[in-house]
Design an enzyme around this catalytic site. Structure first.
Site, PDB file in Angstrom:
ATOM      1  N   TYR A 119     -52.989   1.501  31.615  1.00  0.00           N
ATOM      2  CA  TYR A 119     -53.748   0.538  32.431  1.00  0.00           C
ATOM      3  C   TYR A 119     -54.601  -0.373  31.558  1.00  0.00           C
ATOM      4  O   TYR A 119     -55.201   0.115  30.610  1.00  0.00           O
ATOM      5  CB  TYR A 119     -54.657   1.280  33.413  1.00  0.00           C
ATOM      6  CG  TYR A 119     -53.893   2.088  34.432  1.00  0.00           C
ATOM      7  CD1 TYR A 119     -53.287   1.476  35.517  1.00  0.00           C
ATOM      8  CD2 TYR A 119     -53.794   3.464  34.298  1.00  0.00           C
ATOM      9  CE1 TYR A 119     -52.591   2.222  36.459  1.00  0.00           C
ATOM     10  CE2 TYR A 119     -53.101   4.215  35.240  1.00  0.00           C
ATOM     11  CZ  TYR A 119     -52.502   3.588  36.315  1.00  0.00           C
ATOM     12  OH  TYR A 119     -51.813   4.326  37.240  1.00  0.00           O
ATOM     13  N   GLU A 130     -52.834  -4.053  37.861  1.00  0.00           N
ATOM     14  CA  GLU A 130     -53.635  -3.029  38.533  1.00  0.00           C
ATOM     15  C   GLU A 130     -54.427  -2.241  37.504  1.00  0.00           C
ATOM     16  O   GLU A 130     -53.990  -2.062  36.367  1.00  0.00           O
ATOM     17  CB  GLU A 130     -52.751  -2.090  39.350  1.00  0.00           C
ATOM     18  CG  GLU A 130     -51.713  -1.341  38.535  1.00  0.00           C
ATOM     19  CD  GLU A 130     -50.995  -0.258  39.335  1.00  0.00           C
ATOM     20  OE1 GLU A 130     -51.614   0.780  39.620  1.00  0.00           O
ATOM     21  OE2 GLU A 130     -49.807  -0.461  39.650  1.00  0.00           O
ATOM     22  N   ARG A 146     -57.379   1.452  43.051  1.00  0.00           N
ATOM     23  CA  ARG A 146     -57.117   0.411  42.043  1.00  0.00           C
ATOM     24  C   ARG A 146     -57.773  -0.903  42.430  1.00  0.00           C
ATOM     25  O   ARG A 146     -57.825  -1.242  43.607  1.00  0.00           O
ATOM     26  CB  ARG A 146     -55.607   0.108  41.931  1.00  0.00           C
ATOM     27  CG  ARG A 146     -54.708   1.287  41.661  1.00  0.00           C
ATOM     28  CD  ARG A 146     -54.731   1.729  40.209  1.00  0.00           C
ATOM     29  NE  ARG A 146     -53.786   2.828  40.033  1.00  0.00           N
ATOM     30  CZ  ARG A 146     -54.102   4.114  40.233  1.00  0.00           C
ATOM     31  NH1 ARG A 146     -55.323   4.446  40.591  1.00  0.00           N
ATOM     32  NH2 ARG A 146     -53.192   5.048  40.066  1.00  0.00           N
ATOM     33  N   HIS A 191     -53.825   4.783  46.882  1.00  0.00           N
ATOM     34  CA  HIS A 191     -52.751   5.690  47.293  1.00  0.00           C
ATOM     35  C   HIS A 191     -53.190   6.539  48.488  1.00  0.00           C
ATOM     36  O   HIS A 191     -52.352   7.152  49.145  1.00  0.00           O
ATOM     37  CB  HIS A 191     -52.378   6.629  46.137  1.00  0.00           C
ATOM     38  CG  HIS A 191     -51.599   5.962  45.042  1.00  0.00           C
ATOM     39  ND1 HIS A 191     -50.432   5.267  45.258  1.00  0.00           N
ATOM     40  CD2 HIS A 191     -51.817   5.895  43.704  1.00  0.00           C
ATOM     41  CE1 HIS A 191     -49.960   4.813  44.105  1.00  0.00           C
ATOM     42  NE2 HIS A 191     -50.786   5.169  43.147  1.00  0.00           N
ATOM     43  N   PHE A 205     -48.919   2.032  47.927  1.00  0.00           N
ATOM     44  CA  PHE A 205     -50.335   1.733  48.102  1.00  0.00           C
ATOM     45  C   PHE A 205     -50.574   1.195  49.509  1.00  0.00           C
ATOM     46  O   PHE A 205     -49.683   0.584  50.106  1.00  0.00           O
ATOM     47  CB  PHE A 205     -50.788   0.654  47.116  1.00  0.00           C
ATOM     48  CG  PHE A 205     -50.899   1.107  45.689  1.00  0.00           C
ATOM     49  CD1 PHE A 205     -51.967   1.886  45.264  1.00  0.00           C
ATOM     50  CD2 PHE A 205     -49.935   0.739  44.759  1.00  0.00           C
ATOM     51  CE1 PHE A 205     -52.073   2.299  43.948  1.00  0.00           C
ATOM     52  CE2 PHE A 205     -50.034   1.140  43.437  1.00  0.00           C
ATOM     53  CZ  PHE A 205     -51.104   1.921  43.020  1.00  0.00           C
TER      54      PHE A 205
END
Ligand SMILES: *[C@@H]1O[C@H](CO)[C@@H](O)[C@H](O)[C@H]1NC(C)=O
Ligand SMILES: *[C@@H]1O[C@H](CO)[C@@H](O)[C@H](O)[C@H]1NC(C)=O
Length: 133
Positions: free
Chosen positions: A64, A84, A103, A118, A126
Site C-alpha cells: 500500500y 487505495e 481504506r 470490507h 468493498f
C-alpha cells in the site's frame, strides 16, 4: 526586495492549489461499518498515501498504496486512476502490517476520492463508507 515581491504571489498560488490545504477545507469524516473516522484521520491517511505514491515507496513491508480498480463501480467525485490505502480504527496512520478492513481512496493527483470498507461486503469486495456510493 524584488525577489521577495516576486516570490510571494507564487507561494500563495502554490498553497491555494496544492492538495493538502484543499483536503482540510471539507469535512472528510466518515463511518466505515461501525467505525467513525474524523476528517483529520481521513486526511492523514490520504496524505500518507500521497507521500508514498509520490516517492514511489510503500508503507513498511506492505504493497500500500496500490492501484484500486473500482470493480465495484463507485461514483467518485474525482477522476481516476485511483489508489487505495488503509485507514486504521486505532487512529494511527498505517505503516505496514495488517491493513484492517477500511481504506481511503485517492486519485494519482492526491485528491481524496472516498472511503471504502470490507466490513459488510462479500468476499474481497468493498462497500462504501458513509459519503461514498
Ligand atoms: C459514530 O457516528 C454516528 C453518527 O454521527 C453516531 O451515531 C455514533 O454514535 C458514532 N459512534 C461512535 C462509536 O462514536
Ligand atoms: C484527480 O482529481 C482532480 C479533481 O477532480 C482532477 O483535476 C485530476 O485530473 C485527477 N487526477 C487524475 C490523475 O485523474
Amino acid at each position: 526586495m524584488f525577489a521577495l515581491k516576486a516570490f510571494l504571489p507564487l507561494a500563495f498560488l502554490f498553497t491555494a492549489s496544492s492538495c493538502l490545504p484543499a483536503l482540510k477545507e471539507r469535512d472528510d469524516s466518515t463511518t466505515c461499518g461501525s467505525t467513525n473516522y474524523t476528517g483529520d484521520e481521513v486526511d492523514a491517511a490520504a496524505s500518507a498515501a500521497c507521500s508514498y505514491y509520490q516517492s514511489g515507496t510503500t508503507a513498511g513491508d506492505s504493497t500500500y498504496p496500490h492501484t484500486y480498480n473500482d470493480y465495484e463501480g463507485f461514483t467518485f467525485p474525482v477522476s481516476g486512476p485511483y489508489l487505495e490505502f488503509p485507514i486504521l480504527s486505532s487512529g494511527e496512520v498505517y505503516s505496514g502490517g495488517s491493513p484492517g478492513p477500511d481504506r481511503v481512496v485517492i486519485n494519482t493527483s492526491c485528491q481524496l476520492a472516498g472511503d471504502i470498507t470490507h466490513t459488510g461486503a462479500s468476499g474481497n469486495d468493498f462497500v462504501g463508507c458513509s459519503g461514498t456510493s
